[in-house]
Design a protein around this motif. Structure first.
Motif, PDB file in Angstrom:
ATOM      1  N   TRP A  55      40.356  40.772  98.423  1.00  0.00           N
ATOM      2  CA  TRP A  55      38.841  40.670  97.889  1.00  0.00           C
ATOM      3  C   TRP A  55      38.826  39.214  97.239  1.00  0.00           C
ATOM      4  N   SER A 113      44.440  35.319  86.406  1.00  0.00           N
ATOM      5  CA  SER A 113      44.117  36.424  87.270  1.00  0.00           C
ATOM      6  C   SER A 113      43.062  37.104  86.729  1.00  0.00           C
ATOM      7  N   GLY A 114      42.655  38.287  87.373  1.00  0.00           N
ATOM      8  CA  GLY A 114      41.559  39.002  86.980  1.00  0.00           C
ATOM      9  C   GLY A 114      42.056  39.949  85.550  1.00  0.00           C
ATOM     10  N   SER A 115      43.233  40.228  85.843  1.00  0.00           N
ATOM     11  CA  SER A 115      43.815  41.023  84.457  1.00  0.00           C
ATOM     12  C   SER A 115      43.780  40.103  83.318  1.00  0.00           C
ATOM     13  N   TYR A 149      38.448  50.345  86.866  1.00  0.00           N
ATOM     14  CA  TYR A 149      39.615  49.316  86.904  1.00  0.00           C
ATOM     15  C   TYR A 149      39.537  47.937  86.406  1.00  0.00           C
ATOM     16  N   HIS A 150      40.136  47.471  85.713  1.00  0.00           N
ATOM     17  CA  HIS A 150      40.162  46.133  85.028  1.00  0.00           C
ATOM     18  C   HIS A 150      41.561  45.330  85.234  1.00  0.00           C
ATOM     19  N   GLY A 151      42.547  45.901  85.809  1.00  0.00           N
ATOM     20  CA  GLY A 151      43.699  45.111  86.048  1.00  0.00           C
ATOM     21  C   GLY A 151      44.890  45.803  85.548  1.00  0.00           C
ATOM     22  N   GLU A 204      32.228  46.995  84.958  1.00  0.00           N
ATOM     23  CA  GLU A 204      32.035  46.520  86.555  1.00  0.00           C
ATOM     24  C   GLU A 204      30.817  46.450  86.873  1.00  0.00           C
ATOM     25  N   ASP A 238      32.819  42.666  83.814  1.00  0.00           N
ATOM     26  CA  ASP A 238      34.105  42.271  84.674  1.00  0.00           C
ATOM     27  C   ASP A 238      33.516  42.192  86.172  1.00  0.00           C
ATOM     28  N   VAL A 240      35.325  40.220  88.248  1.00  0.00           N
ATOM     29  CA  VAL A 240      36.481  39.758  89.103  1.00  0.00           C
ATOM     30  C   VAL A 240      36.215  40.267  90.492  1.00  0.00           C
ATOM     31  N   ALA A 241      35.671  41.476  90.895  1.00  0.00           N
ATOM     32  CA  ALA A 241      35.645  41.905  92.306  1.00  0.00           C
ATOM     33  C   ALA A 241      34.150  41.402  92.736  1.00  0.00           C
ATOM     34  N   LYS A 267      39.397  36.413  91.295  1.00  0.00           N
ATOM     35  CA  LYS A 267      39.490  36.418  92.801  1.00  0.00           C
ATOM     36  C   LYS A 267      38.934  35.350  93.640  1.00  0.00           C
TER      37      LYS A 267
HETATM   38  C1  LIG Z   1      37.135  44.597  88.697  1.00  0.00           C
HETATM   39  C2  LIG Z   1      38.439  44.034  88.561  1.00  0.00           C
HETATM   40  N1  LIG Z   1      38.720  43.691  87.252  1.00  0.00           N
HETATM   41  C3  LIG Z   1      40.101  43.174  87.424  1.00  0.00           C
HETATM   42  C4  LIG Z   1      40.840  43.193  88.248  1.00  0.00           C
HETATM   43  C5  LIG Z   1      42.424  42.576  88.466  1.00  0.00           C
HETATM   44  O1  LIG Z   1      42.429  41.392  89.036  1.00  0.00           O
HETATM   45  P1  LIG Z   1      43.917  40.731  89.405  1.00  0.00           P
HETATM   46  O2  LIG Z   1      44.569  41.600  90.720  1.00  0.00           O
HETATM   47  O3  LIG Z   1      43.626  39.373  89.849  1.00  0.00           O
HETATM   48  O4  LIG Z   1      44.766  40.932  88.026  1.00  0.00           O
HETATM   49  C6  LIG Z   1      40.475  43.590  89.651  1.00  0.00           C
HETATM   50  C7  LIG Z   1      41.405  43.626  90.630  1.00  0.00           C
HETATM   51  O5  LIG Z   1      41.018  44.076  91.999  1.00  0.00           O
HETATM   52  C8  LIG Z   1      39.136  44.123  89.743  1.00  0.00           C
HETATM   53  O6  LIG Z   1      38.755  44.518  91.009  1.00  0.00           O
END
Ligand SMILES: Cc1ncc(COP(=O)(O)O)c(C=O)c1O
Length: 438
Positions: A55, A113-115, A149-151, A204, A238, A240-241, A267
């Protein structure tokens, strides 16, 4: 040398989100090169990258502009710290992100990272409320959506709602409040009961990716923003995605004219080249951290590779590509075609639902015995046919790079459709015989 790779992998690697007992009995695919929408394996076979390398790839692999920018940065310096120093790329990128982001977001805090982008947003929200003082010090809790899901770090797992991934760690996590996805009344109910203990709501926007591309009804995000305002609670989006064009606009928030208090990006930020994340905050939150050193209002957080120059160079080149290649303008026709093509998949008897937005697609195969590994079988079949897809359980995910061509899109959907049929026949041989007999 290449022949030795599989034993080395099986003996010494531990892959993410992977049951190694299965992995060790499979033939690993080694990706050596990339070219546009394709990944190229060590045996020279080319695979359409149907999930943008988890992604994140935006403009394709080996994008000339991003390659050149990273190489040029390597000629200067690969890494220097953001703790006590700055560098040109970090400052320039911060300015450009603020220009692109929803109004009011004026400060950029980098990580990798997203996390970590989420972890930082949670800590900022918490510390901001603590430093406001008075009754706000009671605002120590967070609201998140079911199936969120946030990491994978402990803070981001605490606001995660996918039992399969998260339940093992419950004893380690901080308590949170959970609301129904897409249900503004449920959020209002919860905030009206717990308003004084809530630091922030995290969502999200528009699409819950890891939940299997679960989409929210139109107006939900806007309603969440209004409820946060009404109850004096911060909103963390969030992206990230969803960020960097995946839902059709640069950021999903734009589609409901929402400006969060904190925005998490990762991402696609570097076009999918290098690990870089950004947590954007409003000036109000930033100002809450100002004071004399001895007041200890500092945000005590920062990683070694925070905002590394190499990754910032890639991110700047990726933003250039968005402008020069009119990536978003050209995306609309592609997403139109994609969703037309997906109509065929939605009509397949093996498919329960196809959902998503933009280039974020979840093809739900329904509820099956996990031992059948139906989603995984689709991945294996797709690989035989020349595409990389990755399932979330029995939801087949497609998320191609924004740069994918129309003919590549057609090919990806065709491979996916054929792979679903083949996987189904393999998983349910009796039903295939019955269908043939009928
Ligand atoms: C909405 C969302 N937040 C956070 C993350 C975590 O990102 P990372 O894998 O870069 O830590 C993801 C990963 O898929 C995600 O979809």
């Amino acid at each position: 040398m290449l022949a030795d790779l599989a034993p080395l992998d099986r003996t010494h690697l531990w892959h993410p989100f992977t049951q190694q007992s299965c992995w060790e009995n499979e033939e690993p695919l080694f990706i050596e090169r990339g070219d546009g929408s394709y990944l190229i394996a060590t045996d020279g076979r080319r695979y359409l990258d149907g999930v943008s390398s988890l992604w994140c790839n935006v403009h394709g692999h080996r994008h000339a502009g991003i390659d050149a920018a990273v190489a040029a940065q390597l000629d200067k310096v690969a890494h220097s710290t953001m703790l006590g120093l700055s560098h040109p790329g970090a400052a320039e990128l911060a300015g450009r992100l603020v220009d692109l982001a929803p109004r009011g977001l004026s400060r950029v805090f980098y990580s990798e990272s997203g996390s970590t982008a989420v972890e930082i947003a949670l800590k900022m929200a918490f510390q901001f409320q603590q430093q406001r003082g008075g009754q706000h010090v009671r605002r120590t809790s967070f609201v998140h959506l079911r199936d969120s899901y946030h990491g994978d770090t402990i803070g981001s797992v605490s606001v995660g709602g996918i039992d399969l991934f998260h339940s093992t760690y419950r004893p380690l996590l901080f308590p949170t409040h959970v609301v129904e996805p897409g249900d503004a009344e449920d959020l209002e109910r919860l905030l009206s009961i717990h308003e004084e203990e809530i630091a922030a709501v995290i969502v999200e926007p528009l699409v819950q990716g890891a939940a299997g591309m679960l989409t929210h009804p139109p107006g939900y995000l806007r309603a969440a923003r209004e409820l946060c305002d009404a109850f004096g609670v911060l909103l963390i989006c969030d992206e990230v995605a969803t960020g960097f064009g995946r839902t059709g606009t640069m950021f999903a928030c734009e589609q409901e004219d929402v400006a969060p208090d904190l925005l998490c990006l990762a991402k696609g930020l570097t076009g999918g080249y290098l690990p870089l994340a950004a947590t954007l905050s409003t000036e109000r939150i930033y100002a809450g951290f100002l004071g004399a050193p001895e007041e200890y209002r500092t945000f005590f957080h920062g990683h070694t590779y925070t905002g590394t120059p190499l990754a910032c160079a890639a991110a700047l080149a990726s933003l250039d590509a968005f402008e020069e290649e009119q990536t978003l303008e050209r995306l609309q026709a592609k997403t139109g075609l994609l969703w037309d093509l997906l109509g065929g998949i939605a009509a397949m008897p093996e498919v329960t639902e196809v959902r998503g937005r933009g280039v974020m697609v979840g093809i739900d195969l329904g509820v099956h015995d996990p031992a059948l590994r139906l989603g995984h079988r689709v991945t294996v079949e797709a690989r035989k046919r020349g595409a990389i897809v990755r399932p979330l359980g029995d939801v087949v995910i497609l998320m191609p790079p924004l740069s994918i061509s129309e003919s590549e899109l057609r090919r990806l959907v065709e491979i996916t459709s054929d792979s679903i049929s083949a996987a189904w026949k393999e998983a349910y041989p009796a039903s295939a015989e019955l269908a043939q007999a009928a």
